[in-house]
Design an enzyme around this catalytic site. Structure first.
Site, mmCIF file in Angstrom:
data_model
loop_
_atom_site.group_PDB
_atom_site.id
_atom_site.type_symbol
_atom_site.label_atom_id
_atom_site.label_comp_id
_atom_site.label_asym_id
_atom_site.label_seq_id
_atom_site.Cartn_x
_atom_site.Cartn_y
_atom_site.Cartn_z
ATOM 1 N N MET A 30 1.019 -1.319 0.021
ATOM 2 C CA MET A 30 -0.124 -0.058 0.205
ATOM 3 C C MET A 30 1.182 1.558 -0.039
ATOM 4 S SD MET A 30 -3.667 -1.035 1.972
ATOM 5 C CE MET A 30 -2.854 -0.544 3.834
ATOM 6 N N HIS A 34 9.291 0.656 3.453
ATOM 7 C CA HIS A 34 10.418 0.235 4.182
ATOM 8 C C HIS A 34 11.040 -0.864 4.028
ATOM 9 C CE1 HIS A 34 7.474 -1.800 6.606
ATOM 10 N NE2 HIS A 34 7.102 -1.882 6.163
ATOM 11 N N GLY A 36 11.401 -3.055 5.670
ATOM 12 C CA GLY A 36 10.262 -4.622 5.556
ATOM 13 C C GLY A 36 9.927 -4.737 3.918
ATOM 14 N N HIS A 37 9.621 -4.093 3.565
ATOM 15 C CA HIS A 37 8.979 -4.387 2.001
ATOM 16 C C HIS A 37 10.106 -4.579 0.842
ATOM 17 C CE1 HIS A 37 5.517 -0.978 3.372
ATOM 18 N NE2 HIS A 37 5.009 -2.331 2.347
ATOM 19 N N GLN A 61 -10.409 -1.779 2.419
ATOM 20 C CA GLN A 61 -10.113 -1.903 3.678
ATOM 21 C C GLN A 61 -9.900 -1.576 4.806
ATOM 22 O OE1 GLN A 61 -6.150 -3.958 1.506
ATOM 23 N NE2 GLN A 61 -5.552 -3.931 3.814
ATOM 24 N N VAL A 176 10.170 -8.010 9.472
ATOM 25 C CA VAL A 176 11.634 -6.935 10.045
ATOM 26 C C VAL A 176 11.576 -5.525 10.652
ATOM 27 C CG1 VAL A 176 13.564 -5.368 8.604
ATOM 28 C CG2 VAL A 176 12.385 -7.746 7.410
ATOM 29 N N SER A 185 6.911 -0.643 10.064
ATOM 30 C CA SER A 185 4.985 -0.887 9.055
ATOM 31 C C SER A 185 5.315 0.883 8.605
ATOM 32 C CB SER A 185 4.310 -0.812 10.635
ATOM 33 O OG SER A 185 3.091 -0.320 10.509
#
Length: 282
Positions: A30, A34, A36-37, A61, A176, A185
């Site tokens: 979305m 960061h 993590g992505h 959502q 992560v 996040s």
């Protein structure tokens, strides 16, 4: 790296790879990306000839319009990051492109979608299934990559894939974390430095609860986590559920399952920002 905004352009760019029999991987996001992505994209690039990353803030959502309005939007920065980690195609459609007409489809996968996030965010997982099924139809990936931070979401998507007989391999990738232990996040960017430091208590308490659990009942452990976090000024637990890792149903005893996961949602700060995390007990 190519940036495309329509399904037609996306499929045109994928046609040659598909004709060659090359493997196509998809990382749905979305935006507000960061590390993590980035870790998902790197893995996707290692395991597939073509890596597609979708950047789409899906309105269906969000059951809270204010939450949708607050969500960060950083497409230019996202594209710079994605190019640096090996993405081949960034698919950044408009809402009108993905929803030319209202999507009235209803998805229901109890028990995994009716507890925790499903109970506290009515309609959330229906919206997730709407957009992920649309992305799968548009990309037709061989593999799709999701972060385990959204533990329940992965279970729901697996149920949807099985229900709709979609030929895609769902790859779940480890959480992560920031140096403090806070799960990465997109919402973390909405925290002040002070709030981010406070939010680090979430993972800290979850880790302490693993030791606590060895000498206490499951219900005592649940209460320990909730009370410990609620005692931190600036944090408020919405729920903490200790569940079977497959069915996501709440457990009463440590002996009730060989796959036990603690899933938590905590509000942090004055806005407040809603943060999720989980920990595996066994």
């Amino acid at each position: 790296m190519k940036l495309v905004h329509t399904i037609e352009d996306l499929q045109r760019n994928l046609a040659e790879a598909r004709a060659k029999g090359e493997k196509i991987g998809l990382v749905p996001t979305m935006g507000a990306l960061h590390e993590g992505h980035a870790s998902l994209v790197r893995r996707c690039a290692e395991e597939n000839e073509v890596t597609v990353v979708s950047v789409f803030l899906n309105p269906t959502q969000f059951n809270d319009k204010k939450d949708l309005e607050k969500y960060p939007r950083t497409l230019d920065a996202d594209c710079r990051l994605l190019e640096s980690v090996g993405a081949d195609i960034v698919f950044a459609p408009s809402v009108e492109e993905m929803y030319p007409q209202p999507d009235n489809r209803k998805f229901s996968y109890p028990p995994v979608d009716s507890v925790m996030e499903g109970a506290f965010r009515p309609g959330h997982f229906n919206g997730v299934c709407q957009i992920v099924s649309k992305l799968f139809a548009a990309v037709a990936p061989d593999r799709a990559y999701f972060g385990e931070k959204d533990f329940q979401q992965i279970a729901v998507i697996r149920a949807m894939v099985e229900d709709l007989h979609i030929e895609v391999e769902i790859i779940s990738c480890p959480v992560v974390r920031e140096q403090s232990g806070l799960a990465m996040s997109s919402r973390n960017t909405l925290l002040t430095d002070g709030e981010r430091a406070i939010a680090a208590n979430i993972f800290g308490v979850l880790m302490k609860s693993k030791n606590f659990a060895s000498g206490h009942t499951l219900n005592e452990t649940r209460r320990y986590v909730i009370d410990s976090l609620n005692a931190v000024i600036g944090l408020e637990v919405q729920y903490f559920s200790i569940v079977d890792g497959e069915t996501l149903q709440e457990l009463e005893e440590w002996t009730d399952s060989d796959d036990i996961v603690g899933c938590i949602t905590v509000f942090c700060g004055s806005q407040p920002i809603r943060l999720i995390d989980h920990i595996r007990y066994k």
